[in-house]
Write a protein that holds these residues in place. Structure first.
Motif, short mmCIF file in Angstrom:
data_model
loop_
_atom_site.label_atom_id
_atom_site.label_comp_id
_atom_site.label_asym_id
_atom_site.label_seq_id
_atom_site.Cartn_x
_atom_site.Cartn_y
_atom_site.Cartn_z
N ASP A 534 0.89 -1.17 0.00
CA ASP A 534 0.00 0.00 0.00
C ASP A 534 0.92 1.21 0.00
OD1 ASP A 534 -1.52 2.21 0.67
OD2 ASP A 534 -2.66 1.22 2.23
N THR A 535 0.97 1.92 -1.12
CA THR A 535 2.01 2.94 -1.27
C THR A 535 1.46 4.19 -1.96
OG1 THR A 535 4.18 3.39 -2.29
CG2 THR A 535 2.74 1.87 -3.45
N ALA A 536 2.10 5.31 -1.66
CA ALA A 536 1.77 6.58 -2.30
C ALA A 536 3.04 7.42 -2.37
CB ALA A 536 0.68 7.32 -1.54
N SER A 537 3.06 8.35 -3.33
CA SER A 537 4.24 9.19 -3.58
C SER A 537 3.96 10.61 -3.10
CB SER A 537 4.56 9.19 -5.08
OG SER A 537 5.64 10.03 -5.37
N LEU A 538 4.94 11.22 -2.45
CA LEU A 538 4.79 12.59 -1.96
C LEU A 538 4.72 13.57 -3.12
CD1 LEU A 538 4.71 14.69 0.32
CD2 LEU A 538 7.22 14.73 0.24
N SER A 539 3.64 14.32 -3.21
CA SER A 539 3.48 15.31 -4.27
C SER A 539 4.53 16.41 -4.13
CB SER A 539 2.08 15.93 -4.21
OG SER A 539 1.87 16.82 -5.28
N GLY A 540 5.41 16.50 -5.13
CA GLY A 540 6.41 17.56 -5.13
C GLY A 540 7.70 17.23 -4.41
N GLY A 541 7.73 16.13 -3.66
CA GLY A 541 8.97 15.71 -3.02
C GLY A 541 9.52 16.66 -1.98
N TRP A 542 10.82 16.52 -1.72
CA TRP A 542 11.49 17.27 -0.66
C TRP A 542 11.40 18.78 -0.87
CZ3 TRP A 542 12.74 16.52 4.11
CH2 TRP A 542 13.64 17.35 4.75
N GLN A 543 11.44 19.24 -2.13
CA GLN A 543 11.35 20.68 -2.36
C GLN A 543 10.03 21.23 -1.85
OE1 GLN A 543 12.56 22.57 -5.96
NE2 GLN A 543 14.03 20.98 -6.49
N THR A 544 8.95 20.47 -2.01
CA THR A 544 7.67 20.91 -1.49
C THR A 544 7.63 20.82 0.03
OG1 THR A 544 6.47 20.38 -3.52
CG2 THR A 544 5.19 20.40 -1.49
N VAL A 545 8.27 19.82 0.60
CA VAL A 545 8.35 19.72 2.06
C VAL A 545 8.98 20.98 2.65
CG1 VAL A 545 9.47 18.53 3.99
CG2 VAL A 545 8.42 17.20 2.16
#
Length: 559
Positions: A534-545
């Motif tokens: 059960d997986t999902a990808s962070l929208s925008g990655g570390w730059q968005t964080v």
């Protein structure tokens, strides 16, 4: 065919003058009278901050047309210093205060283009001679003269478009500048994490930015004022520029029976008001937004110019007149080396109106990476459940306006987000990539709508960190430079050989993956999904964080 109509237009500049010019081109027989209360009927109000800072050198460049030039070219009767103080819709007359006294004019068609007036804030001392607005040519000229006289310090109240431009230009002119904004961010119409990048750029210019802060009072001295901020600071200043928003300038028309909501004149798809033979256009008007079903004011020059033209069509040739489209609010602003732009709805509106949507964060380069000068465009796009493009915003050093303009065009055309894949956009290494950033939005949207990817968001981290495995698939060096506390690190290139390790770390929990900008995490997400996670990808990655945590005031929490 000739109509011999008398068209009275209240207010010039964008909406009023575009209506007058179009009306004359349609009908040589019409009597067209433009009533302008000020000394200028056609001026470049969007250029005023840049004249103050010296980028626009010649004040004459701000005045686009005069009554004399308009009479010669278009046979328009333009009357300056004519203030409409009354309307009798039954008699079809307006009462006008002039330098010679009051006059009455009759009309067959009345077009209201009064614009908006600066909000007057109830702050003690704000009537200081050192306080100014920046809405008129005369205010810009006076402000330029003050800056040139050797002033050292300025406070700008309000960090909207004009406030940010004024702060940038005053800093460009050499002044120390404090930018004060009562909201929690600069450029409030911009998405919060993009606004954070705008704030950082303003700070890099040497501007002191105070958000979530107001002005309590202003103490007036002989040569300077002391501004007391709500955060307790006191700033001695030579100049105070007030840019705290505007309000529709419509009191006299509302008193005459024109239907308004919160001061804005309600118009239909042809610019008609509730009164017979009365139309309205520009910053003082509101149209129903089809997305929210509520009246919306869009105080921008583009919609006003285009609206004035369409209203003239409806007055003189109603059978073939096209309707006014609801403005998308497409806008662009420069902040130092950055450009910020936006179109359509922002996330806060979608959430407050309970409109189902998914948000996509991307950070593509403005052109191919191998060509010198490539820089990131930080893009946020909202799509509806059926793939409708609901809104977008971006910030970056280059290529921003072009991408937002393409998205605004796609929205107006009714395209769905996956259709962006098929746009045939110009490509050469100095300008873009074979997969343009707009094409990439379409690809992510298609993956979302077909279930090939699920997204999670930086603001969700605190609520999911204990019952999810947060898996960072960047390199070990990138992870060491900063990461979400408690996250695990397995580079995406090693993931296929370490799936058992992931299962052990997850211990039956869902996996939430992140990388730098979302590309590597998408690869990892596909590997994990096909391995049964059960997986999902962070929208925008570390730059968005980083941008999101900065916008939330939590940047220091990152490891």
């Amino acid at each position: 065919m000739p109509t011999n109509k008398t068209i009275v237009i209240v207010g010039g500049v964008a909406g009023g003058m575009s209506c007058a010019a179009r009306a004359r081109r349609l009908d040589e027989s019409a009597t067209i009278i433009v009533l302008e209360r000020g000394p200028y009927v056609s001026f470049a109000n969007c250029g005023l901050p840049y004249y103050v800072g010296g980028e626009i050198e010649d004040r004459d460049a701000l005045v686009l047309q005069t009554p004399q030039s308009l009479a010669a070219s278009l046979n328009l009767d333009v009357r300056l210093h004519h203030d409409v103080i009354g309307v009798d819709p039954k008699a079809h007359t307006v009462t006008v205060a002039t330098e010679r006294g009051e006059e009455q004019l009759s009309y067959d068609a009345l077009v209201l283009s009064p614009g908006a007036a600066p909000r007057r804030l109830p702050i003690d001392g704000l009537d200081s001679p050192r306080a100014t607005y920046l809405r008129t040519v005369d205010e810009a000229i006076a402000l330029r003269e003050k800056v040139a006289s050797g002033l050292k310090r300025a406070v700008v109240l309000g960090a909207g478009f004009i406030g940010v431009e004024a702060a940038e230009q005053l800093r460009h002119a050499g002044l120390e500048v404090t930018l004060v904004e009562i909201a929690d961010r600069v450029l409030f119409p911009l998405e919060a994490e993009l606004s954070q990048l705008a704030r950082e750029e303003l700070v890099s210019l040497g501007i002191d930015v105070a958000t979530s802060t107001g002005i309590d009072s202003v103490s007036n001295g002989e040569a300077t004022d002391t501004v007391r901020l709500s955060d307790g600071r006191e700033i001695e200043t030579d100049l105070l520029v007030v840019s705290a928003g505007v309000a529709p300038d419509t009191k006299v028309f509302e008193e005459a029976g024109v239907a308004c909501e919160r001061g804005a004149i309600l118009i239909d798809e042809h610019g008609r008001t509730n009164l017979d033979d009365v139309w309205a256009v520009g910053d003082a008007t509101a149209m129903v937004n089809p997305l929210t079903g509520k009246p919306q004011v869009v105080a921008l020059a583009g919609p006003a110019n285009r609206g004035g033209r369409l209203i003239a069509d409806h007055i003189l040739a109603p059978e073939g007149a096209r309707p006014l489209p609801t403005p998308l609010g497409t806008a662009v602003v420069r902040i130092g080396s950055l450009t910020a732009a936006m179109t359509g709805a922002r996330k806060e509106t979608l959430v407050s109106e309970n409109i189902e949507h998914t948000t996509i964060h991307t950070h593509p380069l403005n052109h191919v990476g191998y060509f010198p000068g490539a820089s990131a465009i930080h893009l946020i796009t909202h799509i509806g459940a059926d793939g409708e493009i609901l809104g977008a915003a971006a910030i970056g050093k280059a290529g921003v306006a072009r991408r937002i303009d393409v998205l605004a065009t796609a929205m107006r055309a009714g395209m769905k987000a996956p259709d962006l894949i098929d746009l045939d956009l110009a490509y050469a290494p100095p300008y873009g990539a074979a997969k343009d950033p707009v094409n990439m939005i379409g690809m992510v949207a298609e993956n979302l709508l077909t279930g090939r990817i699920d997204l999670w968001y930086a603001e969700d981290w605190e609520t999911i960190k204990d019952d999810h495995l947060i898996l960072d698939v960047r390199s070990e060096g990138e992870y060491a430079s900063g990461h979400l506390p408690g996250s695990a690190n397995i580079p995406h290139t090693e993931l296929r050989g370490r799936l058992d390790e992931v299962r052990e770390l997850a211990a039956g929990r869902p996996v939430r993956v992140l990388c730098g900008v979302g590309v590597r995490s998408h690869i990892a997400n596909r590997v994990l999904l096909q391995a049964g996670f059960d997986t999902a990808s962070l929208s925008g990655g570390w730059q968005t964080v980083v941008a999101s945590f900065g916008a939330m005031g939590k940047k220091g929490e990152l490891a």
